[in-house]
Scaffold this motif. Structure first.
Motif, PDB file in Angstrom:
ATOM      1  N   SER A   1      42.186  91.764  44.032  1.00 37.66           N
ATOM      2  CA  SER A   1      41.912  91.376  42.649  1.00 37.66           C
ATOM      3  C   SER A   1      40.858  92.275  42.026  1.00 37.66           C
TER       4      SER A   1
ATOM      5  N   ARG B   1      50.217  86.779  37.375  1.00 36.57           N
ATOM      6  CA  ARG B   1      49.245  87.526  38.195  1.00 36.57           C
ATOM      7  C   ARG B   1      48.004  87.908  37.397  1.00 36.57           C
TER       8      ARG B   1
ATOM      9  N   SER C   1      46.730  89.554  42.903  1.00 42.68           N
ATOM     10  CA  SER C   1      47.964  89.958  43.610  1.00 42.68           C
ATOM     11  C   SER C   1      48.397  91.349  43.173  1.00 42.68           C
TER      12      SER C   1
END
Length: 121
Positions: A17, A67, A85
């Motif tokens: 991330s 995401r 992700s």
């Protein structure tokens, strides 16, 4: 004139991330709708996400839905892009833009210089 400066880019492994920030200076930030775009080497710039001036409406590219999350703090004159992700195909220079009209969000009036995001496999 609105000046935009992005930060938070870097190198991250796939699945990781990052949170990007775009901070505005100059004219008042809050009336502007804000968007994130990205451009990978050899590819056209593409829309990533956008948020209305009050934060009530957001829009995402299909490739990042679920995401990435865009948000803003008008008190801090900053818009954020939380990316999770991450995939190698997310590697690009990410830039933010400011548009006074939501209908013109794909063609912002003001642009930042961008921040590099690299996702390793």
């Amino acid at each position: 004139q609105v000046e935009l400066v992005e930060s938070g880019g870097g190198l991250v492994q796939a699945g990781g991330s990052l949170r990007l920030s775009c901070t505005a200076s100059g004219r008042t930030f809050s009336p502007y709708n804000m968007a994130w775009f990205r451009q990978a080497p050899g590819k056209e710039r593409e829309f990533v996400a956008a948020i209305t001036w009050a934060g009530g409406t957001t829009s995402y590219a299909d490739s990042v839905k679920g995401r990435f999350t865009i948000s803003r703090d008008n008190g801090e004159n900053t818009v954020y892009l939380q990316m999770s992700s991450l995939k190698p195909e997310d590697t690009a220079v990410y830039s933010c833009g400011a548009a006074s009209m939501w209908a013109r969000i794909n063609d912002p009036t003001y642009w930042g210089h961008g921040t590099q995001v690299t996702v390793s496999s």
